[in-house]
Design a protein around this motif. Structure first.
Motif, short mmCIF file in Angstrom:
data_model
loop_
_atom_site.label_atom_id
_atom_site.label_comp_id
_atom_site.label_asym_id
_atom_site.label_seq_id
_atom_site.Cartn_x
_atom_site.Cartn_y
_atom_site.Cartn_z
N ASN A 176 17.46 74.14 37.15
CA ASN A 176 17.82 74.43 38.53
C ASN A 176 19.31 74.68 38.55
OD1 ASN A 176 18.38 74.53 41.24
ND2 ASN A 176 17.41 72.59 41.78
N THR A 177 19.69 75.93 38.78
CA THR A 177 21.11 76.28 38.72
C THR A 177 21.92 75.61 39.83
OG1 THR A 177 20.64 78.32 39.96
CG2 THR A 177 20.69 78.46 37.55
N ASP A 178 21.24 75.08 40.86
CA ASP A 178 21.97 74.34 41.89
C ASP A 178 22.58 73.05 41.34
OD1 ASP A 178 21.40 76.23 43.79
OD2 ASP A 178 19.66 75.16 44.60
N GLU A 232 24.20 72.87 38.58
CA GLU A 232 25.44 73.20 37.87
C GLU A 232 26.62 73.08 38.82
OE1 GLU A 232 25.03 77.01 36.06
OE2 GLU A 232 23.07 76.56 35.19
N PHE A 247 27.44 70.85 33.80
CA PHE A 247 26.01 70.58 33.87
C PHE A 247 25.76 69.09 34.10
CE2 PHE A 247 26.69 74.26 31.15
CZ PHE A 247 25.78 75.18 31.67
N TRP A 250 18.14 75.52 29.28
CA TRP A 250 19.34 74.76 29.61
C TRP A 250 20.45 75.00 28.58
CZ3 TRP A 250 21.05 73.34 33.93
CH2 TRP A 250 20.28 72.69 34.90
N ARG A 265 22.30 78.42 28.99
CA ARG A 265 23.08 78.70 30.20
C ARG A 265 24.57 78.76 29.85
NH1 ARG A 265 21.73 80.94 34.49
NH2 ARG A 265 23.26 79.72 35.67
#
Length: 331
Positions: free
Chosen positions: A191-193, A195, A201, A239, A242
């Motif tokens: 879930n990039t939210d 980050e 991270f 993950w 990213r």
């Protein structure tokens, strides 16, 4: 160090390894002294290593000697070298904390007593100069760090069992490799939210990415779900890719266990994902374990009990080792 193959023989309780040398006379003298029981060879010596080197090739030969010595935990080196090369070789080997006995070809006609005196002086000098650093350098250290990732979270997972077996095989017969299983069960779903604004991270993800970055190569245990890889493994791959891709330009191998095809389809999908991640998979050997066929391959705790599959895992590891060394040499 010559074209002939090295030889091993047993002398009492000690293993003797004589490497081919270009100075056969000096090598023969070393063997004769050993057979006569000359005190130049201490009883605690595990391996007798005779190496001849020319001054112009001393650095290269030293490296070869070191590579041969480390797997055996040698306590003493018997070094057969020309006198003009003695100082260079001594400085190199001295850093290892090894006992060294220098037998020059000019001593070929000498008696055992002279060689014995040479040994005594060398041992006393070595004992006086030993340091904690040199002692620790004598201990075998793994050369290749293999990060193992299992796509199944089940405690008694057969794929996790394959990775455990791989770690055991390395401990038993491939000391230059160390397999470390990395748990991915704590990773949140991608879930990039999660980050941070500065590209950070969650803690569990940061820890996982650090472990991936520190690896020399990877070993995946990849179960097959619906003709593809398992969700936990895909989540871990995503993950660590990213931002700065942590998988890039590193060797990898896959093992899998399951029904029918033995997880084969998951392996082929994982290879496809690896194309974008810049992972470099070994091509052969492949290992697909049909876990539900008789005789049993695993016990109730997921531990591998099949000797043939264990040997096949060893072949996979040896191929991964060779491939990784090629990458390290290229770098």
């Amino acid at each position: 160090m010559g074209g002939a193959a090295s030889g091993k023989r047993r002398c009492g309780e000690q293993q003797v390894m004589m490497l081919p040398t270009t100075c056969q006379g000096a090598a023969n003298k070393a063997r004769q002294c050993y057979r006569r029981g000359a005190p130049m060879v201490p009883m605690k010596c595990e391996v007798l290593l005779a190496v001849h080197t020319r001054a112009a090739r001393s650095n290269r030969q030293c490296c070869k000697a070191l590579a041969l010595v480390q797997p055996f935990g040698v306590e003493m080196l018997l070094v057969v070298i020309p006198a003009r090369s003695s100082r260079t070789f001594s400085q190199f080997i001295g850093g290892l904390g090894k006992q060294t006995v220098h037998v020059s070809p000019t001593l070929e006609g000498g008696d055992p007593a002279r060689l014995s005196q040479s040994h005594s002086r060398s041992v006393r000098k070595t004992e006086q100069t030993k340091t904690p650093e040199s002692q620790s350098s004598m201990e075998a250290k793994p050369i290749i760090r293999v990060v193992a990732v299992c796509g199944s979270l089940r405690k008694a997972s057969y794929n996790r069992g394959l990775l455990r077996a791989a770690a055991e095989v390395c401990e038993e017969s491939i000391p230059e490799m160390r397999v470390e299983h990395v748990d991915i069960s704590d990773l949140p779903l991608l879930n990039t939210d999660l980050e941070t604004a500065d590209g950070g991270f969650p803690p569990a993800v940061e820890a996982f990415r650090d472990q991936v970055r520190s690896a020399d190569c990877f070993l995946f245990g990849s179960p097959e779900f619906n003709y593809s890889i398992a969700t936990p493994l895909k989540n871990a791959l995503d993950w660590a890719s990213r931002g700065k891709n942590c998988w890039a330009d590193k060797p990898a191998a896959i093992v899998s266990a399951g029904g029918g095809f033995g997880g084969g389809r998951s392996q082929y999908h994982l290879r496809q994902i690896g194309v974008f991640l810049d992972l470099h998979f070994i091509n052969k050997p492949e290992l697909f374990v049909q876990a539900f066929q008789q005789p049993p391959k695993f016990d109730s705790d997921g531990n591998l009990i099949d000797a043939e599959i264990r040997e096949r895992i060893k072949q996979v590891l040896l191929s991964l080792q060779a491939f990784t060394l090629r990458f390290q040499k290229k770098d």
